[in-house]
Design a protein around this motif. Structure first.
Motif, PDB file in Angstrom:
ATOM      1  N   GLY A 238      57.770  48.759  34.204  1.00 49.90           N
ATOM      2  CA  GLY A 238      58.358  50.133  34.352  1.00 49.90           C
ATOM      3  C   GLY A 238      60.042  49.860  33.737  1.00 49.90           C
ATOM      4  O   GLY A 238      60.457  48.945  33.174  1.00 49.90           O
ATOM      5  N   LYS A 239      60.665  50.892  33.274  1.00 47.94           N
ATOM      6  CA  LYS A 239      61.914  51.122  32.391  1.00 47.94           C
ATOM      7  C   LYS A 239      63.199  51.818  33.614  1.00 47.94           C
ATOM      8  O   LYS A 239      62.668  52.586  33.751  1.00 47.94           O
ATOM      9  CB  LYS A 239      61.614  51.459  31.319  1.00 47.94           C
ATOM     10  CG  LYS A 239      61.001  51.238  30.561  1.00 47.94           C
ATOM     11  CD  LYS A 239      60.717  51.588  29.572  1.00 47.94           C
ATOM     12  CE  LYS A 239      58.835  51.229  28.034  1.00 47.94           C
ATOM     13  NZ  LYS A 239      59.130  51.707  27.350  1.00 47.94           N
ATOM     14  N   LEU A 240      64.057  51.139  33.245  1.00 46.83           N
ATOM     15  CA  LEU A 240      65.815  51.226  33.661  1.00 46.83           C
ATOM     16  C   LEU A 240      66.164  51.565  31.971  1.00 46.83           C
ATOM     17  O   LEU A 240      66.801  51.008  31.191  1.00 46.83           O
ATOM     18  CB  LEU A 240      66.052  50.588  34.273  1.00 46.83           C
ATOM     19  CG  LEU A 240      67.491  51.305  35.056  1.00 46.83           C
ATOM     20  CD1 LEU A 240      67.830  52.632  35.960  1.00 46.83           C
ATOM     21  CD2 LEU A 240      67.901  50.221  35.485  1.00 46.83           C
ATOM     22  N   VAL A 241      66.604  53.097  31.574  1.00 49.86           N
ATOM     23  CA  VAL A 241      66.537  53.338  30.504  1.00 49.86           C
ATOM     24  C   VAL A 241      68.480  53.920  30.514  1.00 49.86           C
ATOM     25  O   VAL A 241      68.286  55.230  31.419  1.00 49.86           O
ATOM     26  CB  VAL A 241      66.254  54.066  30.175  1.00 49.86           C
ATOM     27  CG1 VAL A 241      64.470  53.425  29.160  1.00 49.86           C
ATOM     28  CG2 VAL A 241      65.787  55.383  29.869  1.00 49.86           C
ATOM     29  N   ARG A 242      68.748  53.388  29.397  1.00 50.21           N
ATOM     30  CA  ARG A 242      70.722  54.216  29.625  1.00 50.21           C
ATOM     31  C   ARG A 242      70.868  54.150  27.860  1.00 50.21           C
ATOM     32  O   ARG A 242      70.343  53.638  26.841  1.00 50.21           O
ATOM     33  CB  ARG A 242      71.400  53.770  29.744  1.00 50.21           C
ATOM     34  CG  ARG A 242      71.493  52.578  30.268  1.00 50.21           C
ATOM     35  CD  ARG A 242      72.687  51.611  31.097  1.00 50.21           C
ATOM     36  NE  ARG A 242      73.072  50.638  31.062  1.00 50.21           N
ATOM     37  CZ  ARG A 242      74.480  50.543  30.454  1.00 50.21           C
ATOM     38  NH1 ARG A 242      75.178  51.064  30.189  1.00 50.21           N
ATOM     39  NH2 ARG A 242      74.892  48.561  30.110  1.00 50.21           N
ATOM     40  N   VAL A 243      71.589  55.102  27.434  1.00 50.88           N
ATOM     41  CA  VAL A 243      72.200  54.840  25.836  1.00 50.88           C
ATOM     42  C   VAL A 243      74.303  55.204  26.381  1.00 50.88           C
ATOM     43  O   VAL A 243      74.642  55.030  27.200  1.00 50.88           O
ATOM     44  CB  VAL A 243      72.524  56.762  25.658  1.00 50.88           C
ATOM     45  CG1 VAL A 243      73.282  57.168  23.908  1.00 50.88           C
ATOM     46  CG2 VAL A 243      70.728  56.753  25.390  1.00 50.88           C
ATOM     47  N   VAL A 244      74.532  53.884  25.478  1.00 45.69           N
ATOM     48  CA  VAL A 244      75.729  52.900  25.056  1.00 45.69           C
ATOM     49  C   VAL A 244      76.157  53.639  24.464  1.00 45.69           C
ATOM     50  O   VAL A 244      77.569  53.682  24.420  1.00 45.69           O
ATOM     51  CB  VAL A 244      75.644  51.998  25.060  1.00 45.69           C
ATOM     52  CG1 VAL A 244      75.368  51.024  26.908  1.00 45.69           C
ATOM     53  CG2 VAL A 244      75.361  51.078  24.215  1.00 45.69           C
ATOM     54  N   SER A 245      75.927  54.191  23.178  1.00 44.58           N
ATOM     55  CA  SER A 245      76.394  54.934  22.544  1.00 44.58           C
ATOM     56  C   SER A 245      75.556  55.687  21.383  1.00 44.58           C
ATOM     57  O   SER A 245      74.388  55.704  21.809  1.00 44.58           O
ATOM     58  CB  SER A 245      77.154  54.632  21.053  1.00 44.58           C
ATOM     59  OG  SER A 245      76.500  53.514  20.564  1.00 44.58           O
ATOM     60  N   GLY A 246      75.959  57.660  21.824  1.00 41.82           N
ATOM     61  CA  GLY A 246      75.406  57.854  21.077  1.00 41.82           C
ATOM     62  C   GLY A 246      74.611  59.504  21.855  1.00 41.82           C
ATOM     63  O   GLY A 246      74.902  59.308  23.276  1.00 41.82           O
ATOM     64  N   ALA A 247      73.566  60.034  21.734  1.00 42.13           N
ATOM     65  CA  ALA A 247      72.603  60.854  22.412  1.00 42.13           C
ATOM     66  C   ALA A 247      71.338  60.739  22.222  1.00 42.13           C
ATOM     67  O   ALA A 247      71.055  60.611  21.191  1.00 42.13           O
ATOM     68  CB  ALA A 247      73.652  61.835  22.633  1.00 42.13           C
ATOM     69  N   VAL A 248      70.500  61.215  23.334  1.00 43.69           N
ATOM     70  CA  VAL A 248      68.947  60.953  22.998  1.00 43.69           C
ATOM     71  C   VAL A 248      67.885  62.072  24.253  1.00 43.69           C
ATOM     72  O   VAL A 248      68.807  61.973  25.483  1.00 43.69           O
ATOM     73  CB  VAL A 248      68.563  59.627  23.233  1.00 43.69           C
ATOM     74  CG1 VAL A 248      68.978  58.674  22.360  1.00 43.69           C
ATOM     75  CG2 VAL A 248      68.049  58.781  24.558  1.00 43.69           C
ATOM     76  N   PHE A 249      67.846  62.057  23.418  1.00 46.46           N
ATOM     77  CA  PHE A 249      66.574  63.247  24.540  1.00 46.46           C
ATOM     78  C   PHE A 249      65.797  62.423  24.867  1.00 46.46           C
ATOM     79  O   PHE A 249      64.219  61.758  24.318  1.00 46.46           O
ATOM     80  CB  PHE A 249      65.594  64.353  23.777  1.00 46.46           C
ATOM     81  CG  PHE A 249      65.059  65.497  25.426  1.00 46.46           C
ATOM     82  CD1 PHE A 249      65.765  66.204  26.735  1.00 46.46           C
ATOM     83  CD2 PHE A 249      63.506  65.657  24.273  1.00 46.46           C
ATOM     84  CE1 PHE A 249      64.432  66.602  26.574  1.00 46.46           C
ATOM     85  CE2 PHE A 249      62.904  66.034  25.720  1.00 46.46           C
ATOM     86  CZ  PHE A 249      63.117  67.366  26.052  1.00 46.46           C
ATOM     87  N   ASP A 250      65.201  62.096  26.007  1.00 47.98           N
ATOM     88  CA  ASP A 250      63.928  61.084  26.623  1.00 47.98           C
ATOM     89  C   ASP A 250      62.918  61.852  27.636  1.00 47.98           C
ATOM     90  O   ASP A 250      63.705  62.625  28.609  1.00 47.98           O
ATOM     91  CB  ASP A 250      65.398  59.806  27.709  1.00 47.98           C
ATOM     92  CG  ASP A 250      64.643  58.716  28.136  1.00 47.98           C
ATOM     93  OD1 ASP A 250      64.502  58.333  26.729  1.00 47.98           O
ATOM     94  OD2 ASP A 250      63.505  58.261  29.347  1.00 47.98           O
ATOM     95  N   VAL A 251      62.214  60.714  27.283  1.00 47.80           N
ATOM     96  CA  VAL A 251      60.451  61.709  27.553  1.00 47.80           C
ATOM     97  C   VAL A 251      60.190  60.676  28.111  1.00 47.80           C
ATOM     98  O   VAL A 251      60.160  59.940  27.654  1.00 47.80           O
ATOM     99  CB  VAL A 251      60.022  62.228  27.050  1.00 47.80           C
ATOM    100  CG1 VAL A 251      59.200  62.979  27.420  1.00 47.80           C
ATOM    101  CG2 VAL A 251      61.501  63.460  26.010  1.00 47.80           C
TER     102      VAL A 251
END
Length: 184
Positions: A72-85
Motif C-alpha cells: 500500500g502506498k501513501l504518495v505526495r509531491v513536495v516540489s513540482g507536479a505529477v500526474f499520479d495513476v
C-alpha cells in the motif's frame, strides 16, 4: 478532521487533502498522523518504508506493483507536479483493469492512498518533481512486476506533451493481458 478525504473513480484509492495552517511566514501541516489516517480512511496500516525520488519533466515511472509482499502506498509531491495513476490489479474486483489518475503538486499538498493490489505510476509535469511515498511493505525486487505505461487494454489518458522518458525496466514492461494479477 485533519484530512478532507475524497474517492477517486476507484473507491479504494483515496485523495487526502490535509488541513494546512498558513500565514505570511509560510505554512504548516501534518503530512501523516496514524490515528487521523485511520479515522479518515478506515484503513489501519503500518508503514515500514519511506521513499523519495526526484525526476525531471517528462519522466514516467511505472506502472509497478509487487505480486508478493504487495505494498500500500501513501504518495505526495513536495516540489513540482505529477500526474499520479493507480490501476486495479485484483482479478476478483469489479474494477479490475480500471485506472484512476490525479494531479499531485507541491502547491495543492494532496496525497493519494493506493492500497495493496494496485499498480502505481506517475508522470512528471513540472521541470522536476520530488515525490515522497510511504509503503506498507518493503521493496522486494524479485516480486516486482511492471505493466507497460501505454497498454491499450488499460487506456490511461496520460497528459503527455512528448514521448515520456522511461527507465530500461519500464520500457521493457509487459502487457496487461499477460501480467500476473492478484487473485483475491
Amino acid at each position: 478532521m485533519p484530512y478532507l478525504v475524497s474517492k477517486t473513480s476507484l473507491p479504494e484509492v483515496l485523495m487526502l487533502e490535509p488541513k494546512v495552517f498558513g500565514d505570511e511566514r509560510g505554512f504548516f501541516f501534518e503530512s501523516f498522523n496514524q490515528r487521523d489516517f485511520i479515522g479518515a480512511t478506515g484503513f489501519d496500516v503500518d508503514f515500514v518504508q519511506d521513499n523519495h525520488s526526484r525526476s525531471e519533466k517528462g519522466v514516467l515511472r511505472g506502472l509497478h506493483y509487487q505480486i508478493r509482499h504487495p505494498q500500500g502506498k501513501l504518495v505526495r509531491v513536495v516540489s513540482g507536479a505529477v500526474f499520479d495513476v493507480a490501476v486495479d490489479m485484483r482479478k476478483t474486483s469489479a474494477n479490475f483493469g480500471k485506472w484512476a489518475g490525479v494531479e499531485l503538486t507541491a502547491e495543492n499538498k494532496r496525497m493519494l492512498w493506493i492500497p495493496e493490489g494496485f499498480a502505481h505510476g506517475f508522470l512528471v509535469l513540472s521541470d522536476f518533481a520530488d515525490f515522497l511515498y510511504k509503503t506498507t511493505d518493503y521493496w522486494y525486487p524479485e516480486h516486482e512486476r511492471s505493466i507497460c505505461w501505454n497498454d491499450p487494454d488499460i487506456g490511461i489518458q496520460w497528459p503527455l506533451e512528448d514521448v515520456p522518458k522511461l527507465s530500461v525496466k519500464d520500457a521493457a514492461a509487459g502487457s496487461f493481458n499477460l501480467c500476473e494479477v492478484f487473485r483475491n
